[in-house]
Design a protein around this motif. Structure first.
Motif, PDB file in Angstrom:
ATOM      1  N   ASN A  69       0.825  -1.218   0.000  1.00 61.79           N
ATOM      2  CA  ASN A  69       0.000   0.000   0.000  1.00 61.79           C
ATOM      3  C   ASN A  69       0.855   1.263   0.000  1.00 61.79           C
ATOM      4  OD1 ASN A  69      -2.392  -1.437  -0.026  1.00 61.79           O
ATOM      5  ND2 ASN A  69      -2.600  -1.447   2.193  1.00 61.79           N
ATOM      6  N   LEU A  70       1.957   1.262   0.746  1.00 64.52           N
ATOM      7  CA  LEU A  70       2.837   2.429   0.782  1.00 64.52           C
ATOM      8  C   LEU A  70       3.485   2.663  -0.580  1.00 64.52           C
ATOM      9  CD1 LEU A  70       4.515   1.843   4.257  1.00 64.52           C
ATOM     10  CD2 LEU A  70       2.958   3.716   3.665  1.00 64.52           C
ATOM     11  N   ARG A  71       3.843   1.609  -1.263  1.00 62.42           N
ATOM     12  CA  ARG A  71       4.477   1.733  -2.585  1.00 62.42           C
ATOM     13  C   ARG A  71       3.488   2.216  -3.638  1.00 62.42           C
ATOM     14  NH1 ARG A  71       8.497   2.882  -0.748  1.00 62.42           N
ATOM     15  NH2 ARG A  71      10.182   1.471  -0.226  1.00 62.42           N
ATOM     16  N   ARG A  72       2.209   1.918  -3.460  1.00 62.23           N
ATOM     17  CA  ARG A  72       1.187   2.336  -4.431  1.00 62.23           C
ATOM     18  C   ARG A  72       0.742   3.773  -4.234  1.00 62.23           C
ATOM     19  NH1 ARG A  72      -2.574  -3.125  -4.395  1.00 62.23           N
ATOM     20  NH2 ARG A  72      -1.190  -4.372  -5.713  1.00 62.23           N
ATOM     21  N   ASN A  73       1.061   4.359  -3.086  1.00 66.05           N
ATOM     22  CA  ASN A  73       0.654   5.726  -2.771  1.00 66.05           C
ATOM     23  C   ASN A  73       1.765   6.679  -3.212  1.00 66.05           C
ATOM     24  OD1 ASN A  73       0.183   8.218  -1.569  1.00 66.05           O
ATOM     25  ND2 ASN A  73      -0.666   7.319   0.295  1.00 66.05           N
ATOM     26  N   PRO A  74       1.485   7.623  -4.114  1.00 67.29           N
ATOM     27  CA  PRO A  74       2.527   8.544  -4.581  1.00 67.29           C
ATOM     28  C   PRO A  74       3.230   9.299  -3.448  1.00 67.29           C
ATOM     29  CG  PRO A  74       0.551   8.769  -5.917  1.00 67.29           C
ATOM     30  CD  PRO A  74       0.195   7.850  -4.779  1.00 67.29           C
ATOM     31  N   THR A  79       9.579   6.417  -0.077  1.00 63.37           N
ATOM     32  CA  THR A  79      10.101   6.325   1.285  1.00 63.37           C
ATOM     33  C   THR A  79      10.768   4.966   1.496  1.00 63.37           C
ATOM     34  OG1 THR A  79       8.274   7.714   2.047  1.00 63.37           O
ATOM     35  CG2 THR A  79       9.508   6.517   3.742  1.00 63.37           C
ATOM     36  N   PRO A  80      12.028   4.947   1.931  1.00 64.32           N
ATOM     37  CA  PRO A  80      12.695   3.664   2.167  1.00 64.32           C
ATOM     38  C   PRO A  80      11.976   2.847   3.245  1.00 64.32           C
ATOM     39  CG  PRO A  80      14.301   5.437   2.117  1.00 64.32           C
ATOM     40  CD  PRO A  80      12.936   6.079   2.135  1.00 64.32           C
ATOM     41  N   ILE A  81      11.811   1.549   2.970  1.00 60.09           N
ATOM     42  CA  ILE A  81      11.168   0.633   3.910  1.00 60.09           C
ATOM     43  C   ILE A  81      12.149  -0.476   4.262  1.00 60.09           C
ATOM     44  CG2 ILE A  81       9.313  -1.057   4.231  1.00 60.09           C
ATOM     45  CD1 ILE A  81       7.620   0.636   2.270  1.00 60.09           C
ATOM     46  N   ILE A  82      12.329  -0.675   5.568  1.00 55.70           N
ATOM     47  CA  ILE A  82      13.169  -1.757   6.061  1.00 55.70           C
ATOM     48  C   ILE A  82      12.275  -2.708   6.826  1.00 55.70           C
ATOM     49  CG2 ILE A  82      15.121  -2.375   7.541  1.00 55.70           C
ATOM     50  CD1 ILE A  82      16.159   0.534   7.034  1.00 55.70           C
ATOM     51  N   MET A  83      12.143  -3.927   6.330  1.00 56.49           N
ATOM     52  CA  MET A  83      11.340  -4.934   7.017  1.00 56.49           C
ATOM     53  C   MET A  83      12.162  -5.476   8.191  1.00 56.49           C
ATOM     54  SD  MET A  83       8.622  -4.875   5.242  1.00 56.49           S
ATOM     55  CE  MET A  83       7.506  -6.223   4.995  1.00 56.49           C
TER      56      MET A  83
END
Length: 121
Positions: A69-74, A79-83
């Motif tokens: 969802n974060l990747r689909r939102n412009p 924003t870098p995401i670290i799992m």
């Protein structure tokens, strides 16, 4: 190099949130915390953090769904995401990367492991 000031942590475990917050705050970062994937998504949209640390197994929106969802939102797509997860199977790591995660840290982790992820961005 990415200038990082504010970091969003999403984990349903209070112990994990406190541990990760302490590591990051001791290193000089401002921390925002969320207890679920959906809360993380809302906070990411409203606070625009520089980096997001995202647990995978959470109620009310797991980390995979939240990452997607974060990747689909412009507003949050870049924003870098670290799992950050106890799931250490290579398939989980590949799936996280496919959904758009930049890095993956396996629990339990050291402060050095967390901070090195930030310098790698």
């Amino acid at each position: 190099m990415l200038s990082i000031k504010t970091i969003l942590i999403a984990d349903d475990s209070q112990t994990e949130r406190l541990h990760l917050s302490r590591i990051l705050q001791d290193a000089g970062y401002q921390v925002i915390v969320a207890t679920s994937g959906n809360e993380a998504r809302m906070l990411a949209e409203s606070h625009n953090p520089d980096v997001i640390f995202l647990d995978i197994i959470m109620e009310d929106g797991d980390g995979y769904q939240t990452c997607r969802n974060l990747r689909r939102n412009p507003a949050t797509a870049e924003t870098p995401i670290i799992m950050v997860s106890s799931k250490s199977n290579p398939v989980d790591m590949q799936w996280a990367k496919k959904l758009g995660a930049n890095h993956y840290v396996i629990k339990p982790y050291t402060p050095e492991a967390i901070l090195s992820q930030l310098t790698a961005l």
